[in-house]
Design an enzyme around this catalytic site. Structure first.
Site, PDB file in Angstrom:
ATOM      1  N   HIS A   8      -9.890  31.105 -68.312  1.00  0.00           N
ATOM      2  CA  HIS A   8      -9.803  30.230 -69.487  1.00  0.00           C
ATOM      3  C   HIS A   8      -8.400  30.246 -70.094  1.00  0.00           C
ATOM      4  CE1 HIS A   8      -9.613  33.599 -72.322  1.00  0.00           C
ATOM      5  NE2 HIS A   8     -10.540  34.189 -71.580  1.00  0.00           N
ATOM      6  N   GLU A  81     -17.349  37.300 -69.436  1.00  0.00           N
ATOM      7  CA  GLU A  81     -16.504  38.487 -69.413  1.00  0.00           C
ATOM      8  C   GLU A  81     -17.364  39.747 -69.519  1.00  0.00           C
ATOM      9  OE1 GLU A  81     -14.169  40.326 -68.491  1.00  0.00           O
ATOM     10  OE2 GLU A  81     -12.503  39.342 -69.526  1.00  0.00           O
TER      11      GLU A  81
END
Length: 212
Positions: A8, A81
């Site tokens: 990202h 994550e």
């Protein structure tokens, strides 16, 4: 098939080295710029499916790629994550001060170390590695022959890199994981094989290397 793994774009917490984990932090202005440049870089490429972690910073990045193509974004929580438990929301310096023993185990790459509790329940690195690589391989298996772009996080990309190169989980991370980078893999006998790593020419001049 090809698998394009993308980290990202930048967030304000990336810029100040504040650990995000499962906390849902949006892209900052630089991250939005990176996502636009990423979409331009990928525009000539054939992509059958765009998949994203369900955290906002990954979704925003994936949507920047998907919108010009009029494609949907499939959400996959397995691409999140690592969850850092009580470390989340803290600067690295604050983690060391508040949780010295757990911080030391983390820095020593104890892959089975238990993280302190916080808003979310932390994962060991071994559990995170299994969860994230299983998600990538399951997506590939569910879409055989398709070219897939997956937008995830620094830790997820680290796990994919380790699988592809056969690196032990305990070894130091001596490779960069850049925001909005393009990282290319293929599938060979049920495992990831690396084709290229850390493509960031489209982002010059500013990229960050962070795990969260």
């Amino acid at each position: 098939m090809k698998i394009i793994l993308i980290r990202h774009g930048e967030t304000a917490w990336n810029a100040e080295r504040r650990l995000q984990g499962h906390l849902d932090i949006a892209l900052n202005a630089e991250g939005e710029r990176q996502a636009r440049l990423l979409a331009e870089a990928l525009a000539p490429e054939h992509i059958d499916l765009i998949v994203s972690s369900d955290l906002g910073r990954a979704r925003q990045t994936a949507q920047a790629v998907a919108t010009p193509r009029n494609m949907p974004v499939m959400l996959e929580p397995g691409l999140r994550e690592r969850c850092y438990g009580g470390f989340e929301g803290l600067l690295y310096s604050e983690i060391e001060r508040r949780f010295p023993a757990e911080f030391a185990a983390w820095q020593a790459r104890d892959v089975d170390a238990i993280l302190p509790s916080g808003k979310n329940r932390g994962e060991t690195f071994r559990a995170f590695y299994t969860r994230s690589t299983d998600a990538i391989l399951a997506l590939a298996a569910a879409h055989p022959g398709k070219d897939i772009a997956m937008v995830a996080h620094g830790g997820v990309l680290e796990c994919a890199y380790r699988m592809a190169l056969g690196l032990p989980l305990e070894t130091p991370r001596d490779f960069k994981v850049y925001n909005a980078s393009i990282n290319r893999f293929r599938l060979e006998e049920g495992r990831l094989a690396l084709e290229s790593w850390g493509e960031v020419a489209h982002l010059r001049p500013a990229v960050l290397d962070e795990l969260s």
